[in-house]
Write an enzyme that holds these catalytic residues in place. Structure first.
Site: not given
Length: 235
Positions: A66-67
């Site tokens: 999901l950074k």
């Protein structure tokens, strides 16, 4: 990374698919040819996070990509929630405040935090357009040193940077490389790519492979061929 890994466990299949049903069908097709899966934006926002616990219960590992990138408090709360899912890896962007918050929030959950240095779809001209003075290589090195000092478990980098980073961070930080394309495969939107064997030789611990597997006519055969290439490269 000092841990000895089986070839199959070094390949992470990116489930870049539009629905939980499509992802579950792909996992069924892959069978025992894959043991590690990545859930990114597309699948996560289609309900894919509900799969994390089920996959973990089935003995699979899950990389939640999901950074995360926000103020420290917000990132920390997100990591606390995600750490309860049973994932193995979680990505955050390699900004100091973000990395510190993630490392602190995961506690003793066993969740490993990976820092994304520079996206593999970026090159020097993209960074210049975004206002960065450093090129890709210099920015990756700077962020890698910061990540190591903070206590990050691994780095996401292009295979082109793996050898250079291994010399900087040593063996105690895992290197996870997207942009993996078997010989003859299309590059797609990736600008910094490499074959599985070359990436392993460059120092990568884990290889993220998406389209060459999930878009293959025979995904299981494609995955098995990559695992065999990894095994040969690590023999």
């Amino acid at each position: 990374m000092s841990e000895k890994l089986a070839a199959r466990d070094r390949m992470i299949v990116a489930l870049d698919l539009p629905s939980v049903e499509a992802a579950e069908a792909m996992i069924a097709r892959l069978g025992d040819s894959a043991s590690f899966y990545k859930i990114g934006y597309q699948l996560a926002y289609a309900g894919g996070l509900s799969m994390v616990g089920r996959l973990a219960d089935a003995g699979k590992k899950v990389f939640v990509d999901l950074k995360l990138h926000d103020i420290g408090n917000t990132v920390g709360r997100g990591v606390e929630s995600l750490s309860a899912l049973g994932a193995t890896f979680l990505t955050v962007h390699a900004y100091p405040q973000t990395m510190k918050a993630a490392v602190e929030a995961r506690g003793d959950s066993g969740l490993k935090i990976l820092a994304v240095t520079v996206l593999t779809s970026y090159d020097d001209s993209d960074l210049q357009e975004a206002g960065y003075r450093l090129g890709v290589r210099e920015l990756v090195e700077q962020r890698a040193r910061q990540a190591q000092a903070i206590g990050i478990d691994g780095l996401v980098c292009s295979p082109e940077e793996a050898a250079h980073l291994r010399g900087i961070v040593g063996r105690n930080i895992a290197l996870v490389t997207p942009g993996i394309r078997p010989a003859g495969a299309a590059a797609g939107d990736q600008k910094r790519i490499m074959t599985p064997a070359r990436a392993i030789a460059a120092g990568a611990d884990y290889l993220v492979v998406g389209r060459p597997i999930v878009e293959a006519a025979d995904p299981k055969a494609a995955a098995s061929a990559i695992v065999e290439e990894i095994a040969t490269a690590t023999a």
